[in-house]
Write an enzyme that holds these catalytic residues in place. Structure first.
Site, PDB file in Angstrom:
ATOM      1  N   SER A  76       8.763   4.089  -4.359  1.00 53.40           N
ATOM      2  CA  SER A  76       8.171   4.994  -5.358  1.00 53.40           C
ATOM      3  C   SER A  76       8.447   6.463  -5.057  1.00 53.40           C
ATOM      4  O   SER A  76       8.513   6.867  -3.888  1.00 53.40           O
ATOM      5  CB  SER A  76       6.663   4.749  -5.351  1.00 53.40           C
ATOM      6  N   TYR A 127      -1.377   4.852  -1.261  1.00 51.44           N
ATOM      7  CA  TYR A 127      -0.289   4.122  -1.929  1.00 51.44           C
ATOM      8  C   TYR A 127       1.065   4.601  -1.394  1.00 51.44           C
ATOM      9  O   TYR A 127       1.898   3.810  -0.936  1.00 51.44           O
ATOM     10  CB  TYR A 127      -0.367   4.353  -3.446  1.00 51.44           C
TER      11      TYR A 127
HETATM   12  N1  LIG Z   1       5.606   1.247 -12.752  1.00 50.20           N
HETATM   13  C1  LIG Z   1       5.917   2.378 -12.129  1.00 50.20           C
HETATM   14  O1  LIG Z   1       5.881   3.466 -12.724  1.00 50.20           O
HETATM   15  C2  LIG Z   1       6.352   2.366 -10.689  1.00 50.20           C
HETATM   16  C3  LIG Z   1       6.785   3.574 -10.121  1.00 50.20           C
HETATM   17  C4  LIG Z   1       7.183   3.582  -8.798  1.00 50.20           C
HETATM   18  C5  LIG Z   1       7.169   2.416  -8.058  1.00 50.20           C
HETATM   19  N2  LIG Z   1       6.724   1.259  -8.611  1.00 50.20           N
HETATM   20  C6  LIG Z   1       6.703   0.051  -7.774  1.00 50.20           C
HETATM   21  O2  LIG Z   1       7.428  -0.978  -8.429  1.00 50.20           O
HETATM   22  C7  LIG Z   1       6.833  -2.246  -8.157  1.00 50.20           C
HETATM   23  C8  LIG Z   1       6.494  -2.924  -9.485  1.00 50.20           C
HETATM   24  O3  LIG Z   1       5.593  -2.092 -10.195  1.00 50.20           O
HETATM   25  P1  LIG Z   1       4.908  -2.547 -11.553  1.00 50.20           P
HETATM   26  O4  LIG Z   1       4.634  -1.331 -12.333  1.00 50.20           O
HETATM   27  O5  LIG Z   1       5.683  -3.663 -12.148  1.00 50.20           O
HETATM   28  O6  LIG Z   1       3.505  -3.084 -10.987  1.00 50.20           O
HETATM   29  P2  LIG Z   1       2.672  -4.406 -11.410  1.00 50.20           P
HETATM   30  O7  LIG Z   1       1.335  -4.257 -10.783  1.00 50.20           O
HETATM   31  O8  LIG Z   1       2.731  -4.598 -12.864  1.00 50.20           O
HETATM   32  O9  LIG Z   1       3.471  -5.569 -10.690  1.00 50.20           O
HETATM   33  C9  LIG Z   1       3.283  -5.921  -9.348  1.00 50.20           C
HETATM   34  C10 LIG Z   1       3.013  -7.420  -9.293  1.00 50.20           C
HETATM   35  O10 LIG Z   1       2.908  -7.794  -7.917  1.00 50.20           O
HETATM   36  C11 LIG Z   1       1.923  -8.812  -7.806  1.00 50.20           C
HETATM   37  N3  LIG Z   1       1.418  -8.806  -6.433  1.00 50.20           N
HETATM   38  C12 LIG Z   1       0.657  -7.860  -5.828  1.00 50.20           C
HETATM   39  N4  LIG Z   1       0.370  -8.230  -4.576  1.00 50.20           N
HETATM   40  C13 LIG Z   1       0.961  -9.444  -4.378  1.00 50.20           C
HETATM   41  C14 LIG Z   1       1.013 -10.345  -3.285  1.00 50.20           C
HETATM   42  N5  LIG Z   1       0.359 -10.094  -2.133  1.00 50.20           N
HETATM   43  N6  LIG Z   1       1.720 -11.488  -3.431  1.00 50.20           N
HETATM   44  C15 LIG Z   1       2.359 -11.778  -4.595  1.00 50.20           C
HETATM   45  N7  LIG Z   1       2.328 -10.973  -5.671  1.00 50.20           N
HETATM   46  C16 LIG Z   1       1.637  -9.812  -5.559  1.00 50.20           C
HETATM   47  C17 LIG Z   1       0.862  -8.432  -8.831  1.00 50.20           C
HETATM   48  O11 LIG Z   1       0.109  -9.556  -9.238  1.00 50.20           O
HETATM   49  C18 LIG Z   1       1.700  -7.828  -9.955  1.00 50.20           C
HETATM   50  O12 LIG Z   1       1.936  -8.785 -10.986  1.00 50.20           O
HETATM   51  C19 LIG Z   1       5.583  -1.968  -7.320  1.00 50.20           C
HETATM   52  O13 LIG Z   1       5.896  -2.181  -5.965  1.00 50.20           O
HETATM   53  C20 LIG Z   1       5.307  -0.504  -7.567  1.00 50.20           C
HETATM   54  O14 LIG Z   1       4.663   0.108  -6.482  1.00 50.20           O
HETATM   55  C21 LIG Z   1       6.322   1.211  -9.917  1.00 50.20           C
END
Ligand SMILES: NC(=O)c1ccc[n+]([C@@H]2O[C@H](COP(=O)([O-])OP(=O)(O)OC[C@H]3O[C@@H](n4cnc5c(N)ncnc54)[C@H](O)[C@@H]3O)[C@@H](O)[C@H]2O)c1
Length: 320
Positions: free
Chosen positions: A130, A154
């Site tokens: 991120s 985070y």
């Molecule tokens: N969406 C954004 O703007 C953004 C920006 C920067 C980084 N990210 C990173 O990208 C990745 C995906 O983000 P997103 O927006 O799709 O988030 P999201 O929360 O929609 O998806 C993450 C998924 O991981 C699953 N999860 C969490 N802990 C788990 C575990 N212990 N075992 C198995 N599954 C688990 C959750 O149930 C969820 O469905 C994340 O790591 C997030 O930090 C997202």
């Protein structure tokens, strides 16, 4: 030749879009794992999963990656060629409320995964990090070699996950880290500003604009993120030596301007209330995508005005 892909966090926002795109190629066999946790409504995760299950080359297993034994069994069974690790606990503000969730779902889950796969005959490993690892900076746009100043739990756990991957010699020439900047798109996370705003509009509720809406965010459309993730799987080794890449449109938008664009799109005058700045929130995210475009080739990023139309369409269709 067929390839086997394992996507962690496959019912999450970005994971869902990646799986859907990978499944379009019938030569790909795509596996998803996700704990389907209740950080936000599981109804939305189930909607995504229902759509994904229409792909005949997709299989899903509900699994918590903090359970190393179960994770190991599943990976041994699948024996994937590629892993894209997107599972985790996102959200900046929530990290002050529940830091333990970040320790478990970011740090422990990633440690478990790396310990299992480092001995496997994997072709490539991709980690979704991120922009928040940068924290506040003096110089913009932020380049990949800028100093890291995590401002919240985070960001800190994301930085630690990056270090685990960077320090793993076995994964050295196979792993790559992408730092995503504020991702938006259809079926996006309900805790993110675009979804909160759309929901408030629908319910005739006031939206709070912290820091009087003067935050800048480098909004990046989810299809653009997915495109680079997939491109990286096909690229040759040299991109893996350079390891870390920002994925961002490099076009920061002020939240207050975003509100105007979305209001005009829906033909609604939104009710907003200015609020003070919140602790731990970054004032500006604005990344450089020069390194990314140099290595992966030029690309026009989706304009917010276009991406938001598709986002709104899905918001209305699935009522989430
Ligand atoms: N969406 C954004 O703007 C953004 C920006 C920067 C980084 N990210 C990173 O990208 C990745 C995906 O983000 P997103 O927006 O799709 O988030 P999201 O929360 O929609 O998806 C993450 C998924 O991981 C699953 N999860 C969490 N802990 C788990 C575990 N212990 N075992 C198995 N599954 C688990 C959750 O149930 C969820 O469905 C994340 O790591 C997030 O930090 C997202």
């Amino acid at each position: 030749m067929t390839s086997k892909y394992l996507i962690t966090g496959s019912t999450g926002f970005i994971g869902y879009h990646l799986v859907n795109r990978l499944c379009k190629d019938s030569k790909n066999i795509v596996y998803g794992i996700d704990s389907i946790n209740s950080y936000y409504t599981t109804r939305l995760k189930k909607i995504r999963l229902r759509i994904l299950k229409k792909n005949r080359n997709f299989s899903f297993k509900k699994l918590n990656m903090t359970n190393k034994k179960q994770l190991s069994l599943e990976i041994n069974k699948i024996n994937p060629n590629y892993i894209i690790h997107l599972a985790g606990q996102p959200g900046v503000m929530y990290s002050f409320k529940n830091p333990k969730s970040y320790l478990k779902n970011n740090l422990i889950a990633t440690k478990n995964l790396i310990n299992i796969i480092r001995h496997k005959n994997l072709k490539k490993f991709i980690f979704g990090s991120s922009s928040s690892v940068y924290g506040e900076q003096k110089k913009y746009p932020i380049k990949e070699n800028s100093s890291l100043n995590p401002k919240n739990y985070y960001a800190l756990t994301k930085k630690k996950c990056e270090e685990i991957i960077l320090n793993d010699k076995k994964l050295n020439n196979k792993s790559i880290i992408f730092r995503f900047f504020t991702v938006y798109g259809p079926l996006s996370r309900p805790d993110m500003f675009v979804s909160i705003f759309l929901k408030n509009l629908k319910k005739n509720k006031t939206t709070f604009l912290y820091n009087k809406g003067n935050h800048f965010r480098d909004y990046t459309y989810v299809d653009d993120i997915v495109e680079f993730l997939i491109k990286s799987l096909k690229k040759r080794k040299n991109i893996f030596k350079k390891k870390i890449y920002n994925i961002c449109a490099s076009r920061p938008k002020k939240i207050i301007d975003l509100v105007g664009i979305m209001g005009r799109n829906l033909n609604i005058r939104p009710s907003i209330k200015f609020m003070p700045k919140r602790k731990g929130e970054m004032l500006k995210t604005y990344g450089s995508n020069n390194k990314l475009l140099k290595e992966f080739g030029k690309k026009k990023f989706t304009r917010f005005e276009i991406g938001i139309k598709k986002t709104i369409k899905y918001f209305k269709k699935y009522n989430y």
